[in-house]
Design an enzyme around this catalytic site. Sequence first.
Site, PDB file in Angstrom:
ATOM      1  N   ASP A 115      32.578 -98.438 -12.761  1.00 20.91           N
ATOM      2  CA  ASP A 115      33.148 -99.506 -12.088  1.00 20.91           C
ATOM      3  C   ASP A 115      34.473 -99.189 -11.422  1.00 20.91           C
ATOM      4  O   ASP A 115      35.359 -99.927 -11.291  1.00 20.91           O
ATOM      5  CB  ASP A 115      33.418-100.744 -13.059  1.00 20.91           C
ATOM      6  N   ASP A 175      24.756-103.800  -8.942  1.00 17.53           N
ATOM      7  CA  ASP A 175      26.180-103.752  -8.821  1.00 17.53           C
ATOM      8  C   ASP A 175      26.884-102.472  -8.361  1.00 17.53           C
ATOM      9  O   ASP A 175      27.911-102.496  -7.467  1.00 17.53           O
ATOM     10  CB  ASP A 175      26.784-104.206 -10.228  1.00 17.53           C
ATOM     11  N   THR A 235      16.244-106.742 -16.158  1.00 21.39           N
ATOM     12  CA  THR A 235      17.318-107.416 -15.785  1.00 21.39           C
ATOM     13  C   THR A 235      18.285-107.580 -17.214  1.00 21.39           C
ATOM     14  O   THR A 235      17.698-107.203 -18.232  1.00 21.39           O
ATOM     15  CB  THR A 235      17.220-108.893 -15.510  1.00 21.39           C
TER      16      THR A 235
END
Length: 396
Positions: A115, A175, A235
Site C-alpha cells: 500500500d 486494490d 473475495t
Amino acid sequence: MKKLTILIIATLSIVLSCKNDTATSKEQFKSFTELLPVRYQKLKEYPLDSLAFPRSVTLSNNTIKKVPSKDWTSGFFAGNLWQIYELTGDEAYKNKAKEWTKFIEKEKFNNRTHDMGFKVFCSFGNGLKHENNEDYKNIIVESAKTLSTRFNEKIGSIRSWDFNRDIWQFPVIIDNMMNLELLFEATKISGDSTFHKLAVTHANTTLKNHFRADNSCYHVVDYDTITGQPRLKVTHQGFNDESSWARGQAWAIYGYTMAYRYTNSLQYLERAKLTAQFYLNHENLPEDNIPYWDFEDPAIPNAPRDVSAGTIVASALVELYKYTKNDIYLNYSRSVVESLKSEKYILDETVSAPFILDHSTGNWPKKDEIDEPIVYGDYYFLETMLRLKALEDKTP
C-alpha cells in the site's frame, strides 16, 4: 440498457444542463462548497499526533479510530488537507498538511506492505503538486524502490498481502492497481523506466486474470508461485467469491483509467469503460447513485451503502470523461456530488470528528467500519470536486 436509461433520466434534471450551461455547473460547485467549511474546519482542528491518523469514527459514541503510519489509510488524511488547501486557498490547511505528511516519511522503507501508493503518494504526491520539494521527490522514488521488492517476475505482479499464508501463496488484490500511480510517477521523477515497466506488467497480469465475462472483477486472485498461474479467485471483503464488491469495482475503474493516463494503452481504456458500464448499468445501483457495499448483498435495499465506492468511481469517471467525452460518465460524477449534498450524507456540524461524509463501509465480512465516516471516502470526494472544478475552469 434499462439501467443506463434510468441513470440518464434520473440525473437529467439536476446535472445534464451543466453540459451546455457553464454558469449552472459553476453555481452547483459554489452552492455545495458553502456547506463544507464547518467540516473542513474539523480536519484543521484535529491535533497533530504521529501515531493517531484518523481513519474512521463510530458516531454512536463519537469514537475515532486512530492508526499509525503503517496502516494503509494513513496517507489519506494528509491528502485531504492538501486537497482542501487547493479548494480553499487557505494556507492553514497547507501548513497542517505538511505536518501530517512528514509523519509518513518512514514508510518509504516499509517493505511489508503493497500500500505504498495509498500511504506515500496520497500524501507526498499531493504535496508535490503545491511545492517543488526535492525531499518529496526523493521519498516517492525511494518508496517506489521499496514497493518494487514485492514484485515477482514469474507471476508478473506485486504481492499484496503477507497474511493467510496457510491459504494463499501469492495473493494479488484489485486494490493494488491504485499503487501503480506511485511507480509511474517515480519514473517521471527519476527517469528510471524500471518502475514504469513494472507497473505495466502488473496491470497486464491483472487485466488478464481479475475480470469476469460480465466485466466485473474478483477481489483476490491467488497465484501459484511455481507455475505463475492463478490458483484461486476469491473475495476477502465482498459478500462472496462471485459477488461484485462495490469498492473493488471502483478500484478497477479508477486503476485502469489512471493506467491509461500514463501509457495511452487502449486496452486499459477499454477495461475502464467496460467495468464502468457494468457498474452504471447494474440493476442494484440506487437511484441516488451511491452504491450498496456489494451489488449482490441479498439484504438490498436494506444493505449498507458505501459512499467511498461512489466517490472513487465519481473521481475516476471525471477523468474517463476527459478521454472519451462520454457525457454519461460526467453525469454520474455530478449526480454523486448532488446526492452527497444532502444532510443524509454530510456530517452534522455538531460532530467533532475530522471527517466530511457519512455512510461508507469498510470491511463488511469482519463487521468493521460499517456505515461510518471513513477517511478515504472523503479523499476521493475532495478529488472529485477538484476534478470537476478543473473542468469548469477550462470552460469559457
